[in-house]
Design a protein around this motif. Sequence first.
Motif, PDB file in Angstrom:
ATOM      1  N   ALA A 141      -4.601  12.258   1.787  1.00  0.00           N
ATOM      2  CA  ALA A 141      -4.342  13.078   0.609  1.00  0.00           C
ATOM      3  C   ALA A 141      -5.612  13.355  -0.196  1.00  0.00           C
ATOM      4  O   ALA A 141      -5.580  14.166  -1.128  1.00  0.00           O
ATOM      5  CB  ALA A 141      -3.307  12.390  -0.278  1.00  0.00           C
ATOM      6  N   PHE A 142      -6.714  12.690   0.158  1.00  0.00           N
ATOM      7  CA  PHE A 142      -7.976  12.863  -0.570  1.00  0.00           C
ATOM      8  C   PHE A 142      -9.116  13.204   0.382  1.00  0.00           C
ATOM      9  O   PHE A 142     -10.228  12.701   0.249  1.00  0.00           O
ATOM     10  CB  PHE A 142      -8.296  11.596  -1.377  1.00  0.00           C
ATOM     11  CG  PHE A 142      -7.362  11.376  -2.522  1.00  0.00           C
ATOM     12  CD1 PHE A 142      -7.637  11.878  -3.782  1.00  0.00           C
ATOM     13  CD2 PHE A 142      -6.175  10.685  -2.327  1.00  0.00           C
ATOM     14  CE1 PHE A 142      -6.761  11.696  -4.838  1.00  0.00           C
ATOM     15  CE2 PHE A 142      -5.284  10.484  -3.381  1.00  0.00           C
ATOM     16  CZ  PHE A 142      -5.577  10.999  -4.646  1.00  0.00           C
ATOM     17  N   GLY A 143      -8.811  14.042   1.357  1.00  0.00           N
ATOM     18  CA  GLY A 143      -9.861  14.518   2.241  1.00  0.00           C
ATOM     19  C   GLY A 143      -9.828  13.980   3.646  1.00  0.00           C
ATOM     20  O   GLY A 143     -10.532  14.465   4.526  1.00  0.00           O
ATOM     21  N   GLY A 144      -9.029  12.936   3.886  1.00  0.00           N
ATOM     22  CA  GLY A 144      -8.861  12.426   5.238  1.00  0.00           C
ATOM     23  C   GLY A 144      -9.928  11.449   5.677  1.00  0.00           C
ATOM     24  O   GLY A 144     -10.708  10.940   4.887  1.00  0.00           O
ATOM     25  N   GLY A 145      -9.950  11.171   6.969  1.00  0.00           N
ATOM     26  CA  GLY A 145     -10.849  10.203   7.568  1.00  0.00           C
ATOM     27  C   GLY A 145     -10.069   9.090   8.238  1.00  0.00           C
ATOM     28  O   GLY A 145      -8.847   8.991   8.070  1.00  0.00           O
ATOM     29  N   PRO A 146     -10.771   8.259   9.020  1.00  0.00           N
ATOM     30  CA  PRO A 146     -12.220   8.308   9.220  1.00  0.00           C
ATOM     31  C   PRO A 146     -12.645   9.491  10.100  1.00  0.00           C
ATOM     32  O   PRO A 146     -11.858  10.015  10.880  1.00  0.00           O
ATOM     33  CB  PRO A 146     -12.513   6.974   9.904  1.00  0.00           C
ATOM     34  CG  PRO A 146     -11.233   6.597  10.568  1.00  0.00           C
ATOM     35  CD  PRO A 146     -10.127   7.130   9.716  1.00  0.00           C
ATOM     36  N   THR A 147     -13.918   9.874   9.952  1.00  0.00           N
ATOM     37  CA  THR A 147     -14.515  10.948  10.724  1.00  0.00           C
ATOM     38  C   THR A 147     -15.752  10.407  11.427  1.00  0.00           C
ATOM     39  O   THR A 147     -16.099   9.226  11.285  1.00  0.00           O
ATOM     40  CB  THR A 147     -14.923  12.105   9.804  1.00  0.00           C
ATOM     41  OG1 THR A 147     -16.026  11.679   8.977  1.00  0.00           O
ATOM     42  CG2 THR A 147     -13.770  12.558   8.920  1.00  0.00           C
ATOM     43  N   MET A 149       0.848  -1.186   0.000  1.00  0.00           N
ATOM     44  CA  MET A 149       0.000   0.000   0.000  1.00  0.00           C
ATOM     45  C   MET A 149       0.880   1.231   0.000  1.00  0.00           C
ATOM     46  O   MET A 149       1.744   1.377   0.839  1.00  0.00           O
ATOM     47  CB  MET A 149      -0.900   0.025   1.222  1.00  0.00           C
ATOM     48  CG  MET A 149      -1.885  -1.112   1.254  1.00  0.00           C
ATOM     49  SD  MET A 149      -2.719  -1.219   2.839  1.00  0.00           S
ATOM     50  CE  MET A 149      -3.656   0.306   2.821  1.00  0.00           C
ATOM     51  N   ASN A 150       0.674   2.085  -0.945  1.00  0.00           N
ATOM     52  CA  ASN A 150       1.563   3.222  -1.059  1.00  0.00           C
ATOM     53  C   ASN A 150       1.151   4.349  -0.138  1.00  0.00           C
ATOM     54  O   ASN A 150      -0.006   4.573   0.128  1.00  0.00           O
ATOM     55  CB  ASN A 150       1.597   3.722  -2.496  1.00  0.00           C
ATOM     56  CG  ASN A 150       0.253   4.219  -2.975  1.00  0.00           C
ATOM     57  OD1 ASN A 150      -0.728   3.498  -2.952  1.00  0.00           O
ATOM     58  ND2 ASN A 150       0.211   5.455  -3.410  1.00  0.00           N
ATOM     59  N   ALA A 151       2.158   5.082   0.348  1.00  0.00           N
ATOM     60  CA  ALA A 151       1.890   6.312   1.077  1.00  0.00           C
ATOM     61  C   ALA A 151       1.968   7.463   0.090  1.00  0.00           C
ATOM     62  O   ALA A 151       2.758   7.433  -0.847  1.00  0.00           O
ATOM     63  CB  ALA A 151       2.920   6.499   2.188  1.00  0.00           C
ATOM     64  N   PRO A 152       1.141   8.491   0.219  1.00  0.00           N
ATOM     65  CA  PRO A 152       1.125   9.564  -0.750  1.00  0.00           C
ATOM     66  C   PRO A 152       2.338  10.460  -0.629  1.00  0.00           C
ATOM     67  O   PRO A 152       3.052  10.452   0.369  1.00  0.00           O
ATOM     68  CB  PRO A 152      -0.149  10.330  -0.397  1.00  0.00           C
ATOM     69  CG  PRO A 152      -0.309  10.089   1.053  1.00  0.00           C
ATOM     70  CD  PRO A 152       0.181   8.695   1.295  1.00  0.00           C
ATOM     71  N   SER A 153       2.533  11.275  -1.654  1.00  0.00           N
ATOM     72  CA  SER A 153       3.648  12.200  -1.665  1.00  0.00           C
ATOM     73  C   SER A 153       3.606  13.099  -0.441  1.00  0.00           C
ATOM     74  O   SER A 153       2.568  13.613  -0.063  1.00  0.00           O
ATOM     75  CB  SER A 153       3.589  13.049  -2.933  1.00  0.00           C
ATOM     76  OG  SER A 153       4.632  13.974  -2.957  1.00  0.00           O
ATOM     77  N   GLY A 154       4.778  13.264   0.179  1.00  0.00           N
ATOM     78  CA  GLY A 154       4.887  14.170   1.302  1.00  0.00           C
ATOM     79  C   GLY A 154       4.576  13.537   2.645  1.00  0.00           C
ATOM     80  O   GLY A 154       4.693  14.176   3.677  1.00  0.00           O
ATOM     81  N   VAL A 172      -9.348   4.715  -2.146  1.00  0.00           N
ATOM     82  CA  VAL A 172      -9.537   5.467  -0.906  1.00  0.00           C
ATOM     83  C   VAL A 172     -10.817   6.288  -0.956  1.00  0.00           C
ATOM     84  O   VAL A 172     -11.246   6.755  -2.012  1.00  0.00           O
ATOM     85  CB  VAL A 172      -8.343   6.411  -0.612  1.00  0.00           C
ATOM     86  CG1 VAL A 172      -7.108   5.625  -0.237  1.00  0.00           C
ATOM     87  CG2 VAL A 172      -8.065   7.340  -1.786  1.00  0.00           C
ATOM     88  N   ASN A 173     -11.447   6.387   0.210  1.00  0.00           N
ATOM     89  CA  ASN A 173     -12.552   7.312   0.453  1.00  0.00           C
ATOM     90  C   ASN A 173     -13.732   7.120  -0.507  1.00  0.00           C
ATOM     91  O   ASN A 173     -14.468   8.065  -0.789  1.00  0.00           O
ATOM     92  CB  ASN A 173     -12.047   8.756   0.404  1.00  0.00           C
ATOM     93  CG  ASN A 173     -11.084   9.065   1.532  1.00  0.00           C
ATOM     94  OD1 ASN A 173     -10.658   8.165   2.258  1.00  0.00           O
ATOM     95  ND2 ASN A 173     -10.725  10.321   1.708  1.00  0.00           N
ATOM     96  N   GLY A 174     -13.918   5.890  -0.997  1.00  0.00           N
ATOM     97  CA  GLY A 174     -15.073   5.592  -1.821  1.00  0.00           C
ATOM     98  C   GLY A 174     -15.064   6.234  -3.194  1.00  0.00           C
ATOM     99  O   GLY A 174     -16.105   6.309  -3.853  1.00  0.00           O
TER     100      GLY A 174
END
Length: 469
Positions: free
Chosen positions: A296-302, A1-6, A194-196
């Motif tokens: 990187a795409f809005g976060g979560g879980p919330t 599973m990759n971690a996003p840039s940064g 990610v994130n649906g």
Amino acid sequence: MNAPSGIPRPRPPRRRPLRRALVAVVATLGLSAALATAATAPANASAPAPPSGWSQVFLDDFNGAAGSGVNTSDWQYDTGTSYPGGAANWGTGEVESMTSSTNNVALDGNGDLLITPRRDASGNWTSGRIETTRTDFQPPTGGKLRVEARIQMPNVTGDAAAGYWPAFWMLGAPFRGNYQNWPGVGELDIMENVNGLNKTWATMHCGTSPGGPCNETTGLGNSTACPNTTCQSGFHTYTTEWDRSVSPEAIRFYVDGVNYQTVTANQVDATTWANATNHGFFVILNVAMGGGFPGAFGGGPTGATDPGHPMVVDYVQVLQSGGSGGGTPPPGNRDAYSPIQAESYDGQSGIGTETTTDTGGGQDIGYIANGDWASYKGVNFGSTAATQFYARVASGAASGVSGLVQVRLDSPTSPPIGSFSVANTGGWQSWQTIPANIGPATGTHDVYLTFASGQPADFVNVNWFDFGH
């Protein structure tokens, strides 16, 4: 599973530098049509029959009673929040704790595997992560390997999907038991989401992190929307093919037969490619919650995230095709009295591979410490009993560090039929051929080299071994 840039993926210092780089995949005639058919098949469809010229080397259709766990002959559970001694939160910042409970990982009774994230009353998340017991998935020399699964992602979208991170992926065999050599040993992400979002990502990780030739922690990746139905609302077939029949080698990734990402050996330097590909791989299925990639795409879980939506897996299949020889012999075809290259193992735990400077070149196995092992299927001793064992070994172990090289038949826990002790030989590439007496062995057996030491440090490299009368 990759971690996003940064968002760095933690990696403690390596024991000694590994050297090899990630995997290749090329399309074969009829792949698109075959996978498109598989994608539209019923939810509990069996894996498609191998195309002409391909043989099946692994299959799990997930047939079994509803509520039962996976077959532990084929799969092992990863539990908690890290590998033993590995990076916290699986190295990606995810927040769940993985379990072996059928509440998180279970068959549905209709030929599917469900990996389901749950949240308890205190807000704590649990989920499931399994990986194949086998670590030897790689193409034969000059041949191809195809790894595929038919999957419906968790059927949840929008705010309710925040933090969901389902994945179908592979890691290089030297990672198992080490857990500190990512990304050099190679990672292939066949499907991530990610994130649906209605997207599937395919990524190769290799080299060094951060940055390096493979742009870590992002990796060499691409994404696309799922064809016809969304990734969440229907089943789709996700595939990688590793093709050693072409030059440069290529890894190609597909969804329903559509090639949307390709990585070739000439995109990175030869050492990086070799470090990530010149060994077997194991397969992983999991659903993470939270971490860098969802972040990187809005976060979560919330608080709005809705638990209980499973990733549904219809089957996982591994196929092999072609080859020009030079790879691992099939069971029964290893000659006990000719050198068996140590890096040609069929399975291993805790072991890495590296280039050797010994006579004849090639590679050796190393990073070997107490409890590690390697297996070699179908070693034929014939009808006249072997009574001697010879191994080509080297050691750069510190003063006072030594251990045993043991030979066992048919199981890594059977009594040793022979062993010898090895300590520092003058360096990790200072080779000696050491003999040992063994109990008489006839017929055909799976041979296990096991390694025992009173210290946790690496103590030996092995280049080859054979037997004598």
